[in-house]
Enzyme design. Structure first.
Site, mmCIF file in Angstrom:
data_model
loop_
_atom_site.group_PDB
_atom_site.id
_atom_site.type_symbol
_atom_site.label_atom_id
_atom_site.label_comp_id
_atom_site.label_asym_id
_atom_site.label_seq_id
_atom_site.Cartn_x
_atom_site.Cartn_y
_atom_site.Cartn_z
ATOM 1 N N GLU A 1 1.808 -8.995 7.222
ATOM 2 C CA GLU A 1 1.544 -7.734 7.907
ATOM 3 C C GLU A 1 2.826 -7.112 8.442
ATOM 4 O O GLU A 1 3.781 -7.817 8.772
ATOM 5 C CB GLU A 1 0.565 -7.968 9.057
ATOM 6 C CG GLU A 1 -0.799 -8.339 8.520
ATOM 7 C CD GLU A 1 -1.777 -8.781 9.580
ATOM 8 O OE1 GLU A 1 -2.934 -8.378 9.512
ATOM 9 O OE2 GLU A 1 -1.371 -9.549 10.478
ATOM 10 N N CYS B 1 7.911 -3.029 12.567
ATOM 11 C CA CYS B 1 7.922 -4.445 12.938
ATOM 12 C C CYS B 1 7.640 -5.251 11.671
ATOM 13 O O CYS B 1 6.568 -5.117 11.079
ATOM 14 C CB CYS B 1 6.843 -4.675 14.010
ATOM 15 S SG CYS B 1 6.683 -6.389 14.501
ATOM 16 N N CYS C 1 3.157 -18.731 10.530
ATOM 17 C CA CYS C 1 4.228 -19.272 11.382
ATOM 18 C C CYS C 1 3.923 -20.721 11.707
ATOM 19 O O CYS C 1 2.770 -21.085 11.944
ATOM 20 C CB CYS C 1 4.360 -18.462 12.670
ATOM 21 S SG CYS C 1 5.796 -18.992 13.662
ATOM 22 N N CYS D 1 1.743 -7.262 19.499
ATOM 23 C CA CYS D 1 2.499 -8.519 19.557
ATOM 24 C C CYS D 1 1.549 -9.712 19.592
ATOM 25 O O CYS D 1 0.654 -9.770 20.430
ATOM 26 C CB CYS D 1 3.330 -8.611 20.840
ATOM 27 S SG CYS D 1 4.481 -7.292 21.061
ATOM 28 N N CYS E 1 -0.300 -17.315 20.668
ATOM 29 C CA CYS E 1 0.001 -16.389 19.569
ATOM 30 C C CYS E 1 -0.979 -16.595 18.417
ATOM 31 O O CYS E 1 -1.143 -17.724 17.936
ATOM 32 C CB CYS E 1 1.427 -16.613 19.097
ATOM 33 S SG CYS E 1 1.821 -15.674 17.613
HETATM 34 N N1 SAH Z 1 8.556 -15.646 16.149
HETATM 35 C C1 SAH Z 1 9.352 -14.717 16.872
HETATM 36 C C2 SAH Z 1 9.021 -13.282 16.576
HETATM 37 C C3 SAH Z 1 7.569 -12.923 16.412
HETATM 38 S S1 SAH Z 1 6.564 -12.998 17.839
HETATM 39 C C4 SAH Z 1 9.257 -14.988 18.366
HETATM 40 O O1 SAH Z 1 8.398 -15.759 18.775
HETATM 41 O O2 SAH Z 1 10.069 -14.439 19.103
HETATM 42 C C5 SAH Z 1 7.051 -11.522 18.708
HETATM 43 C C6 SAH Z 1 6.769 -11.569 20.215
HETATM 44 O O3 SAH Z 1 5.361 -11.544 20.467
HETATM 45 C C7 SAH Z 1 7.310 -12.807 20.919
HETATM 46 O O4 SAH Z 1 8.103 -12.457 22.018
HETATM 47 C C8 SAH Z 1 6.054 -13.529 21.382
HETATM 48 O O5 SAH Z 1 6.306 -14.267 22.559
HETATM 49 C C9 SAH Z 1 5.094 -12.381 21.571
HETATM 50 N N2 SAH Z 1 3.668 -12.745 21.563
HETATM 51 C C10 SAH Z 1 3.083 -13.719 20.852
HETATM 52 N N3 SAH Z 1 1.754 -13.763 21.120
HETATM 53 C C11 SAH Z 1 1.502 -12.779 22.002
HETATM 54 C C12 SAH Z 1 0.315 -12.288 22.636
HETATM 55 N N4 SAH Z 1 -0.877 -12.830 22.387
HETATM 56 N N5 SAH Z 1 0.425 -11.236 23.484
HETATM 57 C C13 SAH Z 1 1.637 -10.659 23.719
HETATM 58 N N6 SAH Z 1 2.787 -11.062 23.129
HETATM 59 C C14 SAH Z 1 2.714 -12.118 22.280
HETATM 60 FE FE1 SF4 Z 2 5.505 -18.023 15.699
HETATM 61 FE FE2 SF4 Z 2 3.944 -16.540 17.242
HETATM 62 FE FE3 SF4 Z 2 5.464 -18.410 18.365
HETATM 63 FE FE4 SF4 Z 2 6.622 -16.203 17.344
HETATM 64 S S1 SF4 Z 2 5.189 -16.305 19.084
HETATM 65 S S2 SF4 Z 2 7.251 -18.336 17.036
HETATM 66 S S3 SF4 Z 2 5.239 -15.810 15.593
HETATM 67 S S4 SF4 Z 2 3.780 -18.780 16.904
#
Ligand code: SAH
Ligand code: SF4
Length: 351
Positions: free
Chosen positions: A95, A108, A115, A339, A122
């Protein structure tokens, strides 16, 4: 045309295309022309590249292709964001989220299908990891979205590696994609408008620091101490908070550059004033800013976003300590495009 017999040109960088031109008995400038056509003009078909000359065009057309991933679905949010569901050539799905903003846009992108890092809040984590994306699969996301949105060349575009996956676990492909995206003969996006976000893969941060073409760095902090962080992000056991912050301190920042820290705010978990004070202590002495992201909820996890007043109070504590802090309400929430919500949801959740 078949993928195995016709290699994909999308994903080759400028020097690789120059080398290809040379192999086909052409001068290097032909390779540069091809690079411009693919990445600046976003050409989708080789026969359309009339400026290359008939001979080269025919030769390329019979042996190569410009292979874009397929747009399977688009989910349009009421806030203007669009979540794209792509199918790759081997059937894997990823996505990408498009977020327009008054003449500018942010895209994005995903760096992996799924992952492996397993953060406890997440939704991408629920997919597990299928595989790394290639540089071509990464750059084709913004190119395909720009084509689909009929985006003019002049639109100021930001690219954030905050979609599916952990970019620093796929650094070679991510670094190559960044080289292509920043190339002035290609999309020409300045490094300041590209951000790679990591859950804190320390060797990846160090390696990124040595790249010749380097995007901005964002680090997902998400907790105010090691115990809290390892409960929320199991990767903290492998790469502990203290070591992560050391790596951030040693990271070679350019003039006026800061590291962005992301902090997902979870009601009653990491959102107290005491948490904010500890975060300020952690970031003390770092050239940093912090984005506070209220949690985007879903059924599988027990968390809730804090009330907005709590988020504002947290921000106020950080600012009083001199840390630039910003509240970031995610876009695309109503179409599972915010996010942490990228999970290949076939339908937008209601409400
Ligand atoms: N894997 C990388 C980039 C993708 S996640 C990382 O973890 O940084 C992008 C952002 O989304 C990260 O800062 C993560 O902490 C945030 N994120 C993940 N799950 C989320 C949620 N349920 N609500 C808000 N932000 C979330
Ligand atoms: Fe992977 Fe989601 Fe953690 Fe980013 S926030 S490292 S996408 S599991």
């Amino acid at each position: 045309m078949n993928a195995a017999s016709h290699p994909n040109l999308l994903g080759l960088d400028r020097s690789e295309l120059e080398e290809l031109a040379r192999k086909l008995g052409q001068p290097p400038y032909r390779g540069r022309q091809l690079f411009r056509a693919i990445y600046a003009r976003r050409a989708r078909e080789l026969p359309a590249l009339t400026d290359l000359g008939l001979k080269l065009r025919n030769e390329l057309g019979s042996r190569y292709r410009i292979g874009y991933p397929q747009i399977r679905q688009r989910f349009s949010s009421s806030d203007g964001a669009v979540r794209y569901l792509f199918e790759l050539e081997d059937g894997e799905r990823i996505e990408t989220v498009f977020m327009p903003d008054r003449g500018r846009a942010t895209i994005c992108v995903s760096s992996q299908a799924g992952c492996a890092v397993g953060c406890r809040f997440c939704f991408t984590a629920l997919l597990g990891v299928k595989r790394n994306l290639t540089a071509g699969e990464i750059v084709s996301q913004p190119l395909a979205v720009a084509n689909d949105q009929a985006m003019a060349r002049g639109v100021k575009l930001n690219i954030v590696f905050m979609g599916m996956g952990e970019p620093l676990l796929n650094l070679p492909a991510v670094a190559k994609a960044v080289r292509i995206l920043t190339d002035k003969d290609g999309p020409g996006i300045p490094w300041r408008r590209i951000t790679v976000s990591t859950a804190g893969i320390i060797p990846g941060i160090r390696r990124l620091g040595r790249e010749s073409v380097r995007p901005k760095l964002a680090v997902s902090l998400n907790a105010s101490n090691g115990e809290q962080r390892s409960a929320l992000m199991p990767i903290d056991k492998k790469y502990p908070l203290g070591d992560l912050l050391d790596a951030c301190r040693e990271y070679p920042l350019r003039p006026r550059e800061r590291i962005t820290f992301e902090y997902v705010m979870l009601d009653g978990v990491n959102d107290s004033d005491a948490d904010a004070v500890r975060v300020a202590d952690l970031l003390d002495g770092l050239r940093a800013k912090i984005n506070l992201i209220p949690y985007n909820p879903g059924e599988e996890f027990p968390f809730r976003p804090p009330p907005l007043a709590r988020v504002v109070a947290f921000e106020t504590v950080l600012r009083a300590r001199g840390i630039p802090a910003f509240i970031r309400i995610s876009r695309g929430r109503d179409v599972a495009g915010a996010c942490g919500q990228l999970r290949l949801a076939p339908l937008a959740p209601r409400g």
